[in-house]
Design an enzyme around this catalytic site. Structure first.
Site, PDB file in Angstrom:
ATOM      1  NE  ARG A  58      -3.714   0.118   2.364  1.00  0.00           N
ATOM      2  CZ  ARG A  58      -4.344   0.495   3.482  1.00  0.00           C
ATOM      3  NH1 ARG A  58      -4.271  -0.248   4.579  1.00  0.00           N
ATOM      4  NH2 ARG A  58      -5.033   1.620   3.504  1.00  0.00           N
ATOM      5  CG  HIS A 110      -8.210   5.067  11.612  1.00  0.00           C
ATOM      6  ND1 HIS A 110      -9.228   4.814  10.716  1.00  0.00           N
ATOM      7  CD2 HIS A 110      -8.785   5.106  12.833  1.00  0.00           C
ATOM      8  CE1 HIS A 110     -10.364   4.700  11.381  1.00  0.00           C
ATOM      9  NE2 HIS A 110     -10.129   4.887  12.664  1.00  0.00           N
ATOM     10  CB  CYS A 137      14.498   1.660  16.012  1.00  0.00           C
ATOM     11  SG  CYS A 137      14.018   3.280  16.656  1.00  0.00           S
ATOM     12  N   GLY A 177     -16.933  10.856   2.335  1.00  0.00           N
ATOM     13  CA  GLY A 177     -16.290   9.648   1.821  1.00  0.00           C
ATOM     14  C   GLY A 177     -16.073   8.557   2.832  1.00  0.00           C
TER      15      GLY A 177
HETATM   16  N1  APR Z   1     -16.616  10.031  -3.869  1.00  0.00           N
HETATM   17  C1  APR Z   1     -17.286  10.043  -2.689  1.00  0.00           C
HETATM   18  N2  APR Z   1     -17.479   8.951  -1.916  1.00  0.00           N
HETATM   19  C2  APR Z   1     -16.967   7.787  -2.370  1.00  0.00           C
HETATM   20  C3  APR Z   1     -16.258   7.685  -3.589  1.00  0.00           C
HETATM   21  C4  APR Z   1     -16.093   8.875  -4.350  1.00  0.00           C
HETATM   22  N3  APR Z   1     -15.431   8.863  -5.515  1.00  0.00           N
HETATM   23  N4  APR Z   1     -15.897   6.382  -3.760  1.00  0.00           N
HETATM   24  C5  APR Z   1     -16.348   5.712  -2.675  1.00  0.00           C
HETATM   25  N5  APR Z   1     -17.007   6.548  -1.854  1.00  0.00           N
HETATM   26  C6  APR Z   1     -17.653   6.223  -0.571  1.00  0.00           C
HETATM   27  C7  APR Z   1     -18.306   4.855  -0.541  1.00  0.00           C
HETATM   28  O1  APR Z   1     -19.658   4.939  -0.985  1.00  0.00           O
HETATM   29  C8  APR Z   1     -18.224   4.495   0.948  1.00  0.00           C
HETATM   30  O2  APR Z   1     -19.384   4.948   1.639  1.00  0.00           O
HETATM   31  O3  APR Z   1     -16.637   6.187   0.406  1.00  0.00           O
HETATM   32  C9  APR Z   1     -17.006   5.268   1.446  1.00  0.00           C
HETATM   33  C10 APR Z   1     -15.818   4.376   1.746  1.00  0.00           C
HETATM   34  O4  APR Z   1     -16.179   3.523   2.805  1.00  0.00           O
HETATM   35  P1  APR Z   1     -15.108   2.462   3.359  1.00  0.00           P
HETATM   36  O5  APR Z   1     -14.503   1.737   2.206  1.00  0.00           O
HETATM   37  O6  APR Z   1     -15.797   1.688   4.434  1.00  0.00           O
HETATM   38  O7  APR Z   1     -13.948   3.369   3.972  1.00  0.00           O
HETATM   39  P2  APR Z   1     -13.957   4.144   5.349  1.00  0.00           P
HETATM   40  O8  APR Z   1     -15.343   4.559   5.728  1.00  0.00           O
HETATM   41  O9  APR Z   1     -12.926   5.204   5.254  1.00  0.00           O
HETATM   42  O10 APR Z   1     -13.450   3.010   6.377  1.00  0.00           O
HETATM   43  C11 APR Z   1     -13.213   3.417   7.709  1.00  0.00           C
HETATM   44  O11 APR Z   1     -12.308   1.237   8.192  1.00  0.00           O
HETATM   45  O12 APR Z   1     -11.037  -0.531   7.513  1.00  0.00           O
HETATM   46  C12 APR Z   1     -11.044   0.578   8.319  1.00  0.00           C
HETATM   47  O13 APR Z   1      -9.178   1.760   9.040  1.00  0.00           O
HETATM   48  C13 APR Z   1      -9.980   1.551   7.914  1.00  0.00           C
HETATM   49  O14 APR Z   1     -10.056   3.968   8.015  1.00  0.00           O
HETATM   50  C14 APR Z   1     -10.742   2.810   7.553  1.00  0.00           C
HETATM   51  C15 APR Z   1     -12.069   2.623   8.281  1.00  0.00           C
END
Ligand code: APR
Length: 236
Positions: A58, A110, A137, A177
């Site tokens: 990543r 995070h 380290c 997002g």
């Molecule tokens: N524009 C706006 N929103 C978007 C786009 C886009 N181009 N693409 C995806 N999304 C939205 C999706 O609809 C979804 O609701 O972004 C969201 C991403 O959700 P997740 O994949 O669950 O990510 P996130 O909410 O950041 O996850 C939270 O979970 O796994 C852990 O530590 C990890 O920080 C992360 C946490």
């Protein structure tokens, strides 16, 4: 009357159009890897090589030339520069696209993919190279104690006191997002509502926390975030 205080929360969706995978969309990261294998302290204790390989991949992807901040990141940096009152951007993301876009009043709750933490001395230092189980380290020279500076499931997110203080005093809370799957971030909107704030969700689709927001706008972040920022700057 003092200027309004603003808290913004972002998740993986704001970086999706920059070429970084989200977690729970179809083909997202958790459709390819198991959280239990790569994102818990137990996984790291059981198989540190596998966890290092996951974050090394990543990190290399983040540092690839094609991954750059997008218009949504840029709009939030402009919002911070021009906002007349208190401003705090809290991101769940471990990429550095907000920084690269110019955001400074920023908390990575995070952690950060481009930093490494020593479990021997506690030092947290920048790191853009692949980590391994025998890397040493820079601060204490001990080998074998380095881990990604990332908060895993089951660990306490960073700077929660500072985040809680900002939420308790905010007038406007904007979530961008994020799917609302993971706590405590998913509870921030409830704290903002309790503070009497205006709450807004900007996302591609309704999140699990949708019902807690007073206002919702759906679309791609690179379209709806700049539009919202322009609108809110025009009225504050
Ligand atoms: N524009 C706006 N929103 C978007 C786009 C886009 N181009 N693409 C995806 N999304 C939205 C999706 O609809 C979804 O609701 O972004 C969201 C991403 O959700 P997740 O994949 O669950 O990510 P996130 O909410 O950041 O996850 C939270 O979970 O796994 C852990 O530590 C990890 O920080 C992360 C946490």
């Amino acid at each position: 009357m003092s200027a309004a205080a603003l808290v913004v929360l972002t998740g993986a969706g704001i970086s999706q159009e920059s070429g970084l995978d989200t977690f729970r969309d179809p083909n997202g990261i958790w459709s390819k890897y198991r959280v239990e294998d790569v994102a818990t302290p137990e996984a790291f204790a059981r198989d540190p090589c596998k966890v290092h390989a996951f974050y090394n991949m990543r990190r290399r992807n983040l540092l690839a030339g094609h991954v750059k901040p997008n218009a949504a990141h840029a709009a939030l940096a402009e919002l911070e520069r021009r906002w007349p009152g208190e401003f705090l951007l809290v991101t769940q993301n471990i990429d550095d696209l907000h920084e690269r876009a110019g955001s400074t009043r920023l908390i990575h709750m995070h952690g950060e993919m481009r930093k490494v933490r020593c479990t021997a001395c506690g030092a947290v230092v920048p790191n853009d190279t692949d980590l391994s189980v025998d890397a040493a380290c820079d601060a204490c020279a001990k080998a074998g104690g380095l881990r990604p500076h990332v908060v895993w499931f089951g660990e306490m997110p960073l700077e929660m006191a500072r985040i809680g203080e900002a939420l308790s005093g905010c007038d406007l809370f904007v979530s961008i997002g994020t799917s609302g799957n993971v706590y405590p971030a998913a509870s921030f909107v409830a704290e903002a509502n309790a503070a009497g704030a205006r709450t807004v969700e900007l996302n591609l689709e309704p999140s699990l926390a949708r019902s807690h927001f007073a206002e919702t706008r759906y679309g791609k972040a690179t379209e709806i975030v700049p539009a919202f920022v322009a609108e809110v700057l025009a009225t504050h």
